[in-house]
Design a protein around this motif. Structure first.
Motif, PDB file in Angstrom:
ATOM      1  N   PHE A  43       0.831  -1.202   0.000  1.00 18.95           N
ATOM      2  CA  PHE A  43       0.000   0.000   0.000  1.00 18.95           C
ATOM      3  C   PHE A  43       0.869   1.257   0.000  1.00 18.95           C
ATOM      4  N   ASP A  44       1.943   1.211   0.771  1.00 18.64           N
ATOM      5  CA  ASP A  44       2.894   2.326   0.814  1.00 18.64           C
ATOM      6  C   ASP A  44       3.471   2.610  -0.570  1.00 18.64           C
ATOM      7  N   ARG A  45       3.881   1.552  -1.274  1.00 21.29           N
ATOM      8  CA  ARG A  45       4.438   1.728  -2.626  1.00 21.29           C
ATOM      9  C   ARG A  45       3.374   2.228  -3.593  1.00 21.29           C
ATOM     10  N   GLU A  57       0.245   8.584  -6.043  1.00 19.44           N
ATOM     11  CA  GLU A  57       0.000   9.925  -5.486  1.00 19.44           C
ATOM     12  C   GLU A  57       1.263  10.456  -4.825  1.00 19.44           C
ATOM     13  N   PRO A  58       2.328  10.657  -5.576  1.00 24.07           N
ATOM     14  CA  PRO A  58       3.603  11.072  -4.955  1.00 24.07           C
ATOM     15  C   PRO A  58       3.527  12.404  -4.221  1.00 24.07           C
ATOM     16  N   VAL A  70       3.136  11.967   1.786  1.00 29.01           N
ATOM     17  CA  VAL A  70       3.343  12.280   3.203  1.00 29.01           C
ATOM     18  C   VAL A  70       2.025  12.671   3.874  1.00 29.01           C
ATOM     19  N   ALA A  71       1.144  13.310   3.121  1.00 29.05           N
ATOM     20  CA  ALA A  71      -0.138  13.731   3.686  1.00 29.05           C
ATOM     21  C   ALA A  71      -1.049  12.540   3.961  1.00 29.05           C
ATOM     22  N   VAL A  72      -0.965  11.518   3.103  1.00 32.27           N
ATOM     23  CA  VAL A  72      -1.801  10.323   3.276  1.00 32.27           C
ATOM     24  C   VAL A  72      -1.258   9.443   4.392  1.00 32.27           C
ATOM     25  N   LEU A  73       0.043   9.143   4.342  1.00 35.45           N
ATOM     26  CA  LEU A  73       0.646   8.242   5.325  1.00 35.45           C
ATOM     27  C   LEU A  73       1.289   9.054   6.455  1.00 35.45           C
ATOM     28  N   THR A  74       0.443   9.648   7.261  1.00 35.44           N
ATOM     29  CA  THR A  74       0.915  10.389   8.426  1.00 35.44           C
ATOM     30  C   THR A  74       1.303   9.417   9.542  1.00 35.44           C
ATOM     31  N   ASN A  75       1.950   9.932  10.560  1.00 37.16           N
ATOM     32  CA  ASN A  75       2.326   9.091  11.697  1.00 37.16           C
ATOM     33  C   ASN A  75       1.100   8.479  12.375  1.00 37.16           C
ATOM     34  N   THR A  76       0.012   9.226  12.412  1.00 34.50           N
ATOM     35  CA  THR A  76      -1.218   8.711  13.019  1.00 34.50           C
ATOM     36  C   THR A  76      -1.776   7.549  12.217  1.00 34.50           C
TER      37      THR A  76
END
Length: 313
Positions: free
Chosen positions: A121-123, A129-130, A134-140
């Motif tokens: 999913f990360d890839r 959506e490059p 960072v906005a999609v995969l936040t720390n939360t």
């Protein structure tokens, strides 16, 4: 003597190494020890590099850290009984200890399958959506994914342990491997195993089965996105970011499928083949993942080399 006497309340289980090679267990244990040592050292090295390098504090490497911790957990879970059999010929294990080991082996296996899906999913997000990566995969979001992965594994495997606890066994039961697996414990029961077998199948379908389908779907979407990129250079670059993960997926699923095929269709195969495949299934992924990510991921490789150079200075 009846198998339903009081001794069945505390059945004993005997772990098994390669049959007929007992006199060579010391020699056989050497490559196994090297695999364990390499696995643990490699995974700890990657974890240390990610932890100490601020530039690697990104979603991709957070997921890699989860994979590393899972591999360390899997190695630590199987190591005690492996070496008790090979070094001390101590085969006996209590029922409760066997259940605990079985529980954690399957929990870590399910976690690894889910982490590989999360990495896919990360890839997918990074390639499709490059700009929003960072906005999609936040720390939360990453923390939520991690908690969901662990929670699913713990919840799925716990009923399997409870169901096994309710079954009846012979006073002494011989297992097929030097560690405890659900499918192996079920074979030793003297009572009906239908419910446990069905639930075991449900667990596999809801974990590895579902994860593998979603993994395949993720890669179809990734491939579709990559093929739509006009520049050949950019297509190759995008695909190269998936090489390490693809290798990790193959390293995890290939031994698992091989073990399943041997168990289902290899009844006439040598017991040595069964033991070998089970060991490959549990030992190879923790060994190969740090090797693959160290070699194929430039950022990891460069940071490891940098650390070694600093140590020399």
């Amino acid at each position: 003597m009846s198998v339903f006497n009081s001794s069945t309340l505390y059945p004993r289980f005997l772990l098994t190494g390669p049959s007929g090679l007992e006199s060579r267990y010391g020699l056989i244990s050497l490559p196994i020890f090297l695999v364990y040592a390499t696995s643990i050292a490699g995974n700890i090295t990657i974890l240390f590099v990610i932890r100490t390098e601020p530039s690697l504090h990104q979603p991709m490497y957070y997921f890699l850290s989860m994979l590393v911790l899972t591999d360390l957990g899997l190695s630590t879970t199987t190591l005690p009984t492996m070496f008790s059999v090979f070094w001390f010929h101590a085969r006996e294990i209590s029922f409760n200890a066997c259940l605990v080991q079985m529980y954690f082996i399957h929990v870590f296996s399910i976690i690894e399958s889910a982490v590989l899906l999360a990495m896919a999913f990360d890839r997918l997000v990074a390639i499709r959506e490059p700009l929003r990566y960072v906005a999609v995969l936040t720390n939360t979001v990453i923390t939520g994914i991690a908690l969901a992965i662990v929670g699913r594994a713990l919840a799925l495997v716990f009923p399997a342990s409870f169901l096994l606890k309710r079954l009846q066994y012979h006073p002494v039961n011989i297992l097929s491997y030097p560690f405890c697996l659900h499918q192996d414990l079920i074979k030793t029961t003297v009572s009906s195993r239908r419910v446990s077998s069905i639930y075991g199948l449900i667990v596999v379908i809801c974990s590895m089965g579902l994860d593998s389908v979603l993994l395949l779907l993720s890669y179809i979407l990734i491939l579709g996105t990559v093929l739509s990129i006009a520049s050949k250079t950019e297509r190759v670059r995008a695909l190269n970011t998936c090489v390490s993960h693809t290798c990790a997926v193959l390293t995890f699923y290939t031994p698992m499928i091989g073990l399943s095929m041997i168990r289902r269709y290899g009844q006439n195969a040598s017991p040595l083949v069964h033991v070998l495949m089970a060991n490959v299934y549990l030992l190879v992924p923790p060994l190969m993942n740090p090797v693959v990510y160290s070699v194929k991921t430039k950022q990891i490789r460069d940071r490891i080399l940098k650390k070694f150079k600093q140590q020399k200075v």
